[in-house]
Design an enzyme around this catalytic site. Sequence first.
Site, PDB file in Angstrom:
ATOM      1  N   LYS A  83     -43.959  -1.470  79.432  1.00 29.38           N
ATOM      2  CA  LYS A  83     -43.577  -0.086  79.112  1.00 29.38           C
ATOM      3  C   LYS A  83     -44.827   0.778  79.182  1.00 29.38           C
ATOM      4  O   LYS A  83     -45.840   0.476  78.517  1.00 29.38           O
ATOM      5  CB  LYS A  83     -42.978  -0.070  77.713  1.00 29.38           C
ATOM      6  CG  LYS A  83     -41.986   1.029  77.437  1.00 29.38           C
ATOM      7  CD  LYS A  83     -41.326   0.744  76.083  1.00 29.38           C
ATOM      8  CE  LYS A  83     -40.342   1.788  75.675  1.00 29.38           C
ATOM      9  NZ  LYS A  83     -39.870   1.579  74.303  1.00 29.38           N
TER      10      LYS A  83
HETATM   11  O1  G3P Z   1     -37.567   3.205  72.216  1.00 26.01           O
HETATM   12  C1  G3P Z   1     -38.051   4.325  71.584  1.00 26.01           C
HETATM   13  C2  G3P Z   1     -37.021   5.304  71.113  1.00 26.01           C
HETATM   14  O2  G3P Z   1     -35.760   4.760  71.130  1.00 26.01           O
HETATM   15  C3  G3P Z   1     -37.417   5.990  69.850  1.00 26.01           C
HETATM   16  O3  G3P Z   1     -36.355   6.463  69.107  1.00 26.01           O
HETATM   17  O4  G3P Z   1     -35.410   7.455  67.043  1.00 26.01           O
HETATM   18  O5  G3P Z   1     -37.892   7.090  67.222  1.00 26.01           O
HETATM   19  O6  G3P Z   1     -36.788   8.878  68.536  1.00 26.01           O
HETATM   20  P1  G3P Z   1     -36.626   7.534  67.913  1.00 26.01           P
END
Ligand code: G3P
Length: 217
Positions: A83
């Site tokens: 990633k």
């Molecule tokens: O994989 C990273 C992403 O899904 C982050 O999610 O909820 O931290 O914006 P969030």
Amino acid sequence: MKFFVDTADVAAISELNDLGMVDGVTTNPSLILKSGRDILEVTREICGLVSGPVSAEVVATEADAMIAEGRKLAEIAENIAVKVPLTWAGLKACKALSDEGRMVNVTLCFSANQALLAAKAGATFISPFIGRLDDINVDGLDLIADIRQIYDNYGFETQILAASIRTVNHISDCAKIGADVVTAPPAVFKAMANHPLTDAGLAQFMKDWAKTGQSIL
Ligand code: G3P
């Protein structure tokens, strides 16, 4: 639609994996912090559980260092997707790592133009962050639809991996738009099973069944 679980919590991955719900896993530095585990150790354990792609994120900000970190992460297992962030350096790393035949997930995508660049750089996955756009009053689902249209217009094979999923509606909406993959926390996948009419209907059935005085076993 493929389901990736957005966590480094091995027990949570295992529970969903036993139900056949897990097509892959995504992690990031924040999720590694939350797990309290060593990145190489926990990622190796996840790769042993799940046969689909497991995203492990580089933390360098220069292309050469990202490539070196990506190669090291890719040594963990064959199903690692490296990633990288959607920066110019990240795109360089994406191109180099994908030319070596490695899966690359380009993350922190917030615009259709960024997604177009990632596809040109050979990304296996592009990760548009829906929830974080919603947080700033921009409709994250519009971005998924725009990327779908652009990729389909030109036959790009990069898979749209909708990320930053916060609600069950995000998942059904992404499925309607045609995202290839959603990655969501385990609790969001589990919440998909809930419906108040299911609960009410079941309660009524149990009440009536008790009145029959019967048993099946
Ligand atoms: O994989 C990273 C992403 O899904 C982050 O999610 O909820 O931290 O914006 P969030």
